[in-house]
Design an enzyme around this catalytic site. Structure first.
Site, PDB file in Angstrom:
ATOM      1  CE  LYS A 234      -2.101  -2.891   5.524  1.00 53.95           C
ATOM      2  NZ  LYS A 234      -1.657  -1.733   6.270  1.00 53.95           N
ATOM      3  NE  ARG A 275      -2.045   3.140   1.545  1.00 50.46           N
ATOM      4  CZ  ARG A 275      -1.763   1.896   1.161  1.00 50.46           C
ATOM      5  NH1 ARG A 275      -2.395   0.877   1.720  1.00 50.46           N
ATOM      6  NH2 ARG A 275      -0.860   1.675   0.232  1.00 50.46           N
TER       7      ARG A 275
HETATM    8  N1  PMM Z   1       0.013  -0.174   4.420  1.00 54.83           N
HETATM    9  C1  PMM Z   1       0.573  -0.490   3.249  1.00 54.83           C
HETATM   10  C2  PMM Z   1       1.129   0.506   2.413  1.00 54.83           C
HETATM   11  N2  PMM Z   1       1.074   1.792   2.776  1.00 54.83           N
HETATM   12  N3  PMM Z   1       0.448   3.456   4.324  1.00 54.83           N
HETATM   13  C3  PMM Z   1      -0.085   3.789   5.499  1.00 54.83           C
HETATM   14  N4  PMM Z   1      -0.126   5.078   5.872  1.00 54.83           N
HETATM   15  N5  PMM Z   1      -0.585   2.853   6.354  1.00 54.83           N
HETATM   16  C4  PMM Z   1      -0.577   1.530   6.058  1.00 54.83           C
HETATM   17  O1  PMM Z   1      -1.018   0.724   6.892  1.00 54.83           O
HETATM   18  C5  PMM Z   1      -0.019   1.136   4.801  1.00 54.83           C
HETATM   19  C6  PMM Z   1       0.494   2.139   3.964  1.00 54.83           C
HETATM   20  C7  PMM Z   1       0.622  -1.931   2.815  1.00 54.83           C
HETATM   21  O2  PMM Z   1      -0.556  -2.299   2.159  1.00 54.83           O
HETATM   22  P1  PMM Z   1      -0.696  -2.418   0.535  1.00 54.83           P
HETATM   23  O3  PMM Z   1       0.426  -3.306   0.068  1.00 54.83           O
HETATM   24  O4  PMM Z   1      -2.022  -2.974   0.296  1.00 54.83           O
HETATM   25  O5  PMM Z   1      -0.547  -1.060  -0.068  1.00 54.83           O
END
Ligand code: PMM
Length: 303
Positions: A234, A275
Site C-alpha cells: 500500500k 493479506r
Molecule cells: N485492501 C484492498 C482490497 N481488499 N480487503 C481487506 N479485508 N482489507 C484491505 O485493506 C483490502 C482488502 C486493496 O488492496 P489491493 O488492490 O492490493 O488488493
C-alpha cells in the site's frame, strides 16, 4: 471457529479466536491476493484468464497461502465501480475451480449478490471492504450462509475516501466505527465468532494514519475478534520507503520486503491473518517470527 482462544494471551498469541473449519489455529495465517481486475494498482491484468488465475492461486498456496482472496473490483482511490454481473463474470469460475482444488477462498466484494454467488461457487469467507457502507442485504447473506465475514473499516467509496481521511484520534474512531458496524451484523443474525475485524489500511486513511493503526493494533485485537492486517504494497509503505531513501514514491512491486516486515510485526501483535501479494516473503517472515517467539516463551518460562 470455537469461542475459546487456542493460545494463552501473550506475545504473538492470536487472541480471541480458535479455528475455522479447515484453517490451522495457533499461528497467523497468510491470505494470498488474487485480483482479477484489469485496473488493479499492483498486479492489474497480469492474471487475465481463468487458467492463469488458477495457476497463480495454486502457486500462492504452494508458497504458503492458507486462504486465497479473490476479488473482481479494484478498490484503489479513483477506481471505476464494477457492476455485480461483470464482477461475477471475473471471479465465479475461478472460485469454483479453486474450491474444487480444496483451496479456502475468500470473496473480496462489496456486493451482496456477488457474495451470495461466490458462496454458491465454493467461497468460505466473505471479505467486504464496504466499511460504513455495509448493506443490509450483505448482512442477510452472511447470516444465512453462516460464513466468516471480514468487516473492514472504510469511509466513502473509491471516489470519496481520500477526502474523508479526517480523524481526531484515528485508532479510537476506527475502533468505534467498526464496533457500530459489528452491532448491525449481530442484530442481523451474524454470530459474533464469525466476525473478523480489519482496520482498512489505506481506505480513507492518509499521512501517518495507517502507521498509527498498526501501532494501535492492540486496540483491535483486544476486542476478542480475529484481526486481519492488509498492508501489502500500500501507498503508505511506499511513502515511508521514499522518505528513508530520499527518493520519489517507491512503486508497488518494490514494497514486498517492507510488507513482509509488517507481516512479522502484525503476527507478533496477535493478528489472525495478513493479506499479501508476495506470499513466499511473508511465509518466511512468519516462520522466523514463530521461531523467535517460541524461544522467547522458553526464556519467559525459565525466569
Ligand atoms: N485492501 C484492498 C482490497 N481488499 N480487503 C481487506 N479485508 N482489507 C484491505 O485493506 C483490502 C482488502 C486493496 O488492496 P489491493 O488492490 O492490493 O488488493
Amino acid at each position: 471457529m470455537t469461542g475459546a482462544p487456542s493460545h494463552p494471551a501473550g506475545r504473538g498469541a492470536p487472541r480471541g479466536w480458535g479455528t475455522y473449519a479447515q484453517l490451522p489455529a495457533g499461528r497467523t495465517l497468510v491470505m494470498g491476493i488474487l485480483n482479477l481486475t484489469p485496473d488493479s494498482f499492483s498486479d492489474g491484468g497480469a492474471h487475465a484468464g481463468v487458467e492463469a488465475a488458477v495457476s497463480h492461486a495454486l502457486a500462492m498456496v504452494e508458497a504458503g497461502a492458507d486462504v486465497v482472496d479473490v476479488g473482481g473490483e479494484s478498490t484503489r482511490p479513483g477506481a471505476d465501480p464494477v457492476a455485480p454481473a461483470e464482477e461475477q463474470r471475473r471471479v465465479l469460475e475461478v472460485i469454483e475451480r479453486l474450491a474444487g482444488h480444496g483451496v479456502v477462498v475468500s470473496a473480496d466484494t462489496k456486493h451482496a449478490q456477488t457474495a451470495r454467488a461466490a458462496i454458491g461457487a465454493g467461497a468460505q469467507i466473505v471479505n467486504d471492504v464496504s466499511g460504513l457502507g455495509l448493506t443490509e442485504e450483505m448482512i442477510e447473506v452472511c447470516a444465512a450462509a453462516d460464513v466468516p465475514y471480514i468487516l473492514t473499516h472504510a469511509r466513502g467509496d473509491s471516489a470519496t475516501m481520500d477526502s474523508r481521511a479526517r480523524y481526531d484520534d484515528v485508532v479510537e474512531e476506527v475502533r468505534a466505527e467498526l464496533l457500530q458496524q459489528r452491532e448491525r451484523l449481530l442484530a442481523g443474525g451474524v454470530r459474533p465468532e464469525r466476525i473478523i475485524l480489519d482496520p482498512g489500511l489505506g481506505f480513507a486513511k492518509g499521512g501517518d494514519q495507517d502507521w498509527r493503526l498498526l501501532a494501535g493494533l492492540d486496540r483491535l485485537t483486544s476486542l476478542g475478534h480475529p484481526v486481519l492486517v492488509a498492508a501489502s504494497r500500500k501507498r503508505f509503505i511506499g511513502t515511508a520507503l521514499a522518505r528513508a531513501r530520499g527518493t520519489e514514491q517507491v512503486p508497488a512491486p518494490e514494497r514486498d520486503a517492507a510488507t513482509a516486515v509488517i507481516s512479522a510485526l502484525a503476527a507478533e501483535r496477535g493478528a489472525w491473518a495478513v493479506r499479501v501479494h508476495d506470499v513466499a516473503a511473508t511465509a518466511d517472515a512468519l516462520a522466523v517470527t514463530r521461531s523467535w517467539l517460541a524461544a522467547q516463551s522458553t526464556i519467559d518460562h525459565q525466569s
